[in-house]
Scaffold this motif. Sequence first.
Motif, PDB file in Angstrom:
ATOM      1  N   ARG A   1       0.827  -1.215   0.000  1.00 20.26           N
ATOM      2  CA  ARG A   1       0.000   0.000   0.000  1.00 20.26           C
ATOM      3  C   ARG A   1       0.859   1.261   0.000  1.00 20.26           C
ATOM      4  NH1 ARG A   1      -3.180  -3.264  -1.018  1.00 20.26           N
ATOM      5  NH2 ARG A   1      -2.636  -2.265  -2.971  1.00 20.26           N
ATOM      6  N   ALA A   2       2.118   1.159   0.398  1.00 15.32           N
ATOM      7  CA  ALA A   2       3.020   2.312   0.347  1.00 15.32           C
ATOM      8  C   ALA A   2       3.240   2.773  -1.077  1.00 15.32           C
ATOM      9  CB  ALA A   2       4.361   1.965   0.992  1.00 15.32           C
ATOM     10  N   ARG A   3       3.144   1.849  -2.021  1.00 12.94           N
ATOM     11  CA  ARG A   3       3.380   2.159  -3.430  1.00 12.94           C
ATOM     12  C   ARG A   3       2.127   2.040  -4.282  1.00 12.94           C
ATOM     13  NH1 ARG A   3       5.758  -2.374  -3.104  1.00 12.94           N
ATOM     14  NH2 ARG A   3       6.060  -2.254  -0.849  1.00 12.94           N
ATOM     15  N   GLU A   4       1.090   1.433  -3.745  1.00  6.84           N
ATOM     16  CA  GLU A   4      -0.148   1.198  -4.488  1.00  6.84           C
ATOM     17  C   GLU A   4      -1.326   1.669  -3.636  1.00  6.84           C
ATOM     18  OE1 GLU A   4      -0.185  -2.963  -5.281  1.00  6.84           O
ATOM     19  OE2 GLU A   4       1.779  -2.943  -6.253  1.00  6.84           O
ATOM     20  N   PRO A   5      -1.658   2.959  -3.689  1.00  6.81           N
ATOM     21  CA  PRO A   5      -2.743   3.481  -2.858  1.00  6.81           C
ATOM     22  C   PRO A   5      -4.056   2.737  -3.101  1.00  6.81           C
ATOM     23  CG  PRO A   5      -1.497   5.276  -3.828  1.00  6.81           C
ATOM     24  CD  PRO A   5      -1.011   4.021  -4.481  1.00  6.81           C
ATOM     25  N   ARG A   6      -4.789   2.573  -2.022  1.00  5.56           N
ATOM     26  CA  ARG A   6      -6.069   1.879  -2.093  1.00  5.56           C
ATOM     27  C   ARG A   6      -7.042   2.556  -1.144  1.00  5.56           C
ATOM     28  NH1 ARG A   6      -6.917  -4.684  -1.443  1.00  5.56           N
ATOM     29  NH2 ARG A   6      -9.194  -4.722  -1.666  1.00  5.56           N
ATOM     30  N   ALA A   7      -8.273   2.712  -1.580  1.00 11.29           N
ATOM     31  CA  ALA A   7      -9.279   3.378  -0.760  1.00 11.29           C
ATOM     32  C   ALA A   7      -9.321   2.789   0.649  1.00 11.29           C
ATOM     33  CB  ALA A   7     -10.655   3.249  -1.415  1.00 11.29           C
ATOM     34  N   TYR A   8      -9.388   3.672   1.616  1.00 17.76           N
ATOM     35  CA  TYR A   8      -9.527   3.354   3.045  1.00 17.76           C
ATOM     36  C   TYR A   8      -8.215   2.960   3.731  1.00 17.76           C
ATOM     37  CZ  TYR A   8     -14.217   3.032   1.130  1.00 17.76           C
ATOM     38  OH  TYR A   8     -15.370   3.281   0.437  1.00 17.76           O
ATOM     39  N   TRP A   9      -7.156   2.849   2.980  1.00 16.77           N
ATOM     40  CA  TRP A   9      -5.862   2.470   3.551  1.00 16.77           C
ATOM     41  C   TRP A   9      -4.941   3.686   3.690  1.00 16.77           C
ATOM     42  CZ3 TRP A   9      -3.764  -2.634   4.483  1.00 16.77           C
ATOM     43  CH2 TRP A   9      -4.693  -3.670   4.290  1.00 16.77           C
ATOM     44  N   GLY A  10      -5.488   4.874   3.747  1.00 14.03           N
ATOM     45  CA  GLY A  10      -4.677   6.085   3.699  1.00 14.03           C
ATOM     46  C   GLY A  10      -3.655   6.210   4.806  1.00 14.03           C
ATOM     47  N   ALA A  11      -4.049   5.912   6.037  1.00  8.62           N
ATOM     48  CA  ALA A  11      -3.120   6.092   7.160  1.00  8.62           C
ATOM     49  C   ALA A  11      -1.932   5.155   7.059  1.00  8.62           C
ATOM     50  CB  ALA A  11      -3.852   5.891   8.486  1.00  8.62           C
ATOM     51  N   MET A  12      -2.207   3.868   6.845  1.00  8.70           N
ATOM     52  CA  MET A  12      -1.097   2.929   6.722  1.00  8.70           C
ATOM     53  C   MET A  12      -0.273   3.217   5.475  1.00  8.70           C
ATOM     54  SD  MET A  12      -0.875  -1.205   6.280  1.00  8.70           S
ATOM     55  CE  MET A  12      -0.105  -1.761   7.785  1.00  8.70           C
ATOM     56  N   GLY A  13      -0.934   3.429   4.342  1.00  2.00           N
ATOM     57  CA  GLY A  13      -0.205   3.651   3.099  1.00  2.00           C
ATOM     58  C   GLY A  13       0.698   4.864   3.160  1.00  2.00           C
ATOM     59  N   ALA A  14       0.188   5.967   3.707  1.00  2.00           N
ATOM     60  CA  ALA A  14       0.984   7.196   3.764  1.00  2.00           C
ATOM     61  C   ALA A  14       2.179   7.052   4.704  1.00  2.00           C
ATOM     62  CB  ALA A  14       0.104   8.365   4.217  1.00  2.00           C
ATOM     63  N   THR A  15       1.961   6.422   5.854  1.00  2.00           N
ATOM     64  CA  THR A  15       3.064   6.298   6.821  1.00  2.00           C
ATOM     65  C   THR A  15       4.104   5.280   6.371  1.00  2.00           C
ATOM     66  OG1 THR A  15       1.679   4.770   8.125  1.00  2.00           O
ATOM     67  CG2 THR A  15       1.704   7.075   8.799  1.00  2.00           C
ATOM     68  N   LYS A  16       3.658   4.219   5.705  1.00  2.00           N
ATOM     69  CA  LYS A  16       4.623   3.262   5.166  1.00  2.00           C
ATOM     70  C   LYS A  16       5.390   3.862   3.985  1.00  2.00           C
ATOM     71  CE  LYS A  16       4.314  -0.622   7.570  1.00  2.00           C
ATOM     72  NZ  LYS A  16       5.472  -1.306   8.201  1.00  2.00           N
ATOM     73  N   ALA A  17       4.717   4.690   3.191  1.00  2.00           N
ATOM     74  CA  ALA A  17       5.418   5.375   2.099  1.00  2.00           C
ATOM     75  C   ALA A  17       6.490   6.304   2.664  1.00  2.00           C
ATOM     76  CB  ALA A  17       4.422   6.161   1.246  1.00  2.00           C
ATOM     77  N   GLY A  18       6.147   7.013   3.723  1.00  2.00           N
ATOM     78  CA  GLY A  18       7.129   7.866   4.380  1.00  2.00           C
ATOM     79  C   GLY A  18       8.292   7.063   4.929  1.00  2.00           C
ATOM     80  N   MET A  19       7.988   5.912   5.510  1.00  2.00           N
ATOM     81  CA  MET A  19       9.044   5.048   6.034  1.00  2.00           C
ATOM     82  C   MET A  19       9.976   4.596   4.919  1.00  2.00           C
ATOM     83  SD  MET A  19       8.895   1.252   7.675  1.00  2.00           S
ATOM     84  CE  MET A  19       9.005   0.573   6.014  1.00  2.00           C
ATOM     85  N   GLU A  20       9.395   4.172   3.800  1.00  2.00           N
ATOM     86  CA  GLU A  20      10.227   3.711   2.684  1.00  2.00           C
ATOM     87  C   GLU A  20      11.174   4.819   2.222  1.00  2.00           C
ATOM     88  OE1 GLU A  20       8.176   1.961  -0.562  1.00  2.00           O
ATOM     89  OE2 GLU A  20       7.416   0.264   0.605  1.00  2.00           O
ATOM     90  N   HIS A  21      10.653   6.021   2.073  1.00  2.00           N
ATOM     91  CA  HIS A  21      11.485   7.153   1.645  1.00  2.00           C
ATOM     92  C   HIS A  21      12.615   7.399   2.643  1.00  2.00           C
ATOM     93  CE1 HIS A  21      11.985  11.023  -0.594  1.00  2.00           C
ATOM     94  NE2 HIS A  21      12.597  11.339   0.528  1.00  2.00           N
TER      95      HIS A  21
END
Length: 234
Positions: A146-166
């Motif tokens: 989800r860090a790289r593939e946004p999906r409806a309702y997963w915003g909190a996890m996806g955004a924070t994992k994307a930040g972690m990856e960066h």
Amino acid sequence: MAGVLDGSVALVTGASRGIGAATAVELARLGARVVLTARTQGALEETDDAIRAVGGEASLLPLDLKEDALIDALGPTLFQRFGRLDILVHNAGALGRLTPVSHILPEDWTAVLAVNLTASWRLIRTSEPLLRQSPAGRAVFVTESRAREPRAYWGAMGATKAGMEHLVLTWAQELATTNVRVNLFDPGPVATRMRMQAFPGEDKSALPGPQAVAPALAALCLPAEERNGTLVVA
């Protein structure tokens, strides 16, 4: 492969169950002394029992990753206790409530941000001096598609994992000329408690268990691993 990590010390977060526990057992099987962290003492003791069953040794360190000061103290504590840290595996993660972005509650956002991103930064700060001193420091951060593939309702996890990856990939570049190797590991769909929370109706018998992906994660911690700044997908 047994014994390849003899004498090394590994810190594993989220080690009370799932992928964290399975990875801790695998690292112990390879000879590492494993420091287990999670919020629950009783669950950590179960991982400790599994490690002892394969002839390994572990130290238990109950820790809530939302407690900033406790994370900051990890490096000094490990140096005082063992004089070294060779491996860091940040496996702990927070799912939060799956909800529209506009409905995320402030307390849920704060909790997911703390575990998935802020704790990653604090673990980097507290562990880097010891990992640099290791002859083959290794750090692996567990991520999610989800860090790289946004999906409806997963915003909190996806955004924070994307930040972690960066953050982690930036750190890897900064350590490129050292003996430390830093990578991301995406285990894909695995039958974990977090997965069951996200997909309660899913047939978990069709998914691999944590023990199936642990060897691939542990392989990124070996002295022979030369990849750095890489996303490894199981």
